[in-house]
Design a protein around this motif. Structure first.
Motif, mmCIF file in Angstrom:
data_model
loop_
_atom_site.group_PDB
_atom_site.id
_atom_site.type_symbol
_atom_site.label_atom_id
_atom_site.label_comp_id
_atom_site.label_asym_id
_atom_site.label_seq_id
_atom_site.Cartn_x
_atom_site.Cartn_y
_atom_site.Cartn_z
ATOM 1 N N UNK A 30 37.846 -12.529 -9.686
ATOM 2 C CA UNK A 30 37.509 -12.345 -8.272
ATOM 3 C C UNK A 30 36.708 -11.059 -8.078
ATOM 4 N N UNK A 31 37.183 -9.967 -8.665
ATOM 5 C CA UNK A 31 36.499 -8.689 -8.468
ATOM 6 C C UNK A 31 35.133 -8.679 -9.150
ATOM 7 N N UNK A 32 35.049 -9.204 -10.376
ATOM 8 C CA UNK A 32 33.773 -9.195 -11.093
ATOM 9 C C UNK A 32 32.721 -9.973 -10.321
ATOM 10 N N UNK A 33 33.058 -11.151 -9.840
ATOM 11 C CA UNK A 33 32.065 -11.975 -9.141
ATOM 12 C C UNK A 33 31.789 -11.450 -7.741
ATOM 13 N N UNK A 46 38.285 -4.989 -0.499
ATOM 14 C CA UNK A 46 39.411 -5.735 -1.062
ATOM 15 C C UNK A 46 40.324 -4.821 -1.867
ATOM 16 N N UNK A 47 39.723 -3.839 -2.519
ATOM 17 C CA UNK A 47 40.501 -2.886 -3.311
ATOM 18 C C UNK A 47 41.507 -2.130 -2.452
ATOM 19 N N UNK A 95 38.164 2.269 -7.795
ATOM 20 C CA UNK A 95 36.725 2.453 -7.591
ATOM 21 C C UNK A 95 36.005 2.669 -8.916
ATOM 22 N N UNK A 96 36.621 3.445 -9.810
ATOM 23 C CA UNK A 96 36.015 3.660 -11.118
ATOM 24 C C UNK A 96 35.874 2.352 -11.876
#
Length: 257
Positions: A30-33, A46-47, A95-96
């Motif tokens: 989910x995060x990568x895309x 979202x984070x 964030x990193x």
């Protein structure tokens, strides 16, 4: 680093760092895309909720974060301040990781990079014995790899890959873009030979100097308590005769390293 000190509680009770990313393939997908399709800002949004989840549902990580901040004098006088400090730490760490995704996904143009200390590295490489760079799990080593590519020498990052097989396949397929080669650190003679061969060719070898696999390393005082650090980077530099420089890629604000 030499000498010895009493074992830390983390060493004494048998806990070990595994190198594994928390979360499964679905969460990382989910995060990568999200980063690749919509960019970093929606991923940061979202984070914010994911960081809150860790504050509420990861008590061991929350306590470790609070203890770290206490040792730095940032503990806070109330439980609410301590919770807020842990939340900020989890959010900054996230964030990193998202910045790492953006850089490896081929979007480094979104970032501003400033290289402080480039000339000493160039001078060290001119000796023809390669260069050992020691860093830590602080900041973003993918950003460091992007910066080090400016030195004009091949860059090798020594990394322990403790991910599950499924997660490794996902990251290798989704994040194939990088400006450095990976040398897998698994304690085998093959890894040591690959490191020494790269230095013999006059290349850059970047290693982390803050986490130990197994029971090796040297115990020294750190942030008010004994902590175990690996001696490998310094041993490699001594055996190869390569110069050793400490370097860190730190986040200085939004899209800036």
């Amino acid at each position: 680093m030499t000498g010895a000190a009493p074992r830390t509680p983390a060493v004494a009770d048998g806990r070990r760092w595994t190198g594994r990313t928390r979360g499964g393939v679905v969460g990382n997908w989910i995060f990568v895309h999200l980063v690749r399709v919509l960019g970093l800002r929606p991923a940061y949004a979202l984070l914010a909720f994911v960081a809150l989840y860790y504050v509420l549902c990861a008590p061991q990580a929350r306590r470790a974060s609070a203890e770290y901040r206490r040792r730095l004098g940032w503990g806070g006088s109330s439980w609410l301040r301590r919770l807020w400090g842990s939340y900020r730490a989890f959010f900054a760490f996230g964030q990193l990781l998202l910045d790492r995704v953006a850089i490896l996904a081929g979007r480094p143009g979104s970032f501003r990079f400033e290289f402080d200390g480039e000339e000493p590295m160039r001078s060290a490489l001119q000796e023809g014995k390669g260069l050992v760079i020691v860093s830590a799990h602080c900041g973003n080593w993918e950003a460091a790899g992007h910066l080090l590519s400016r030195l004009g020498a091949p860059v090798n990052v020594v990394a322990y890959r403790g991910e599950s097989a499924a997660l490794r396949r996902f990251f290798e397929g989704a994040l194939a873009e990088h400006r450095f080669s990976l040398i897998e650190s698994d304690g085998s003679p093959d890894a040591a030979l690959a490191i020494m061969a790269a230095l013999a060719r006059g290349e850059v070898v970047a290693m982390h100097g803050d986490r130990v696999l197994g029971d090796g390393g040297v115990v020294v005082p750190f942030l008010g308590a004994p902590a175990r650090f690996p001696a490998g980077p310094h041993a490699v530099a001594a055996l190869s005769g390569s110069p050793l420089i400490h370097a860190f890629a730190l986040r200085e604000g939004a899209y800036a390293y």
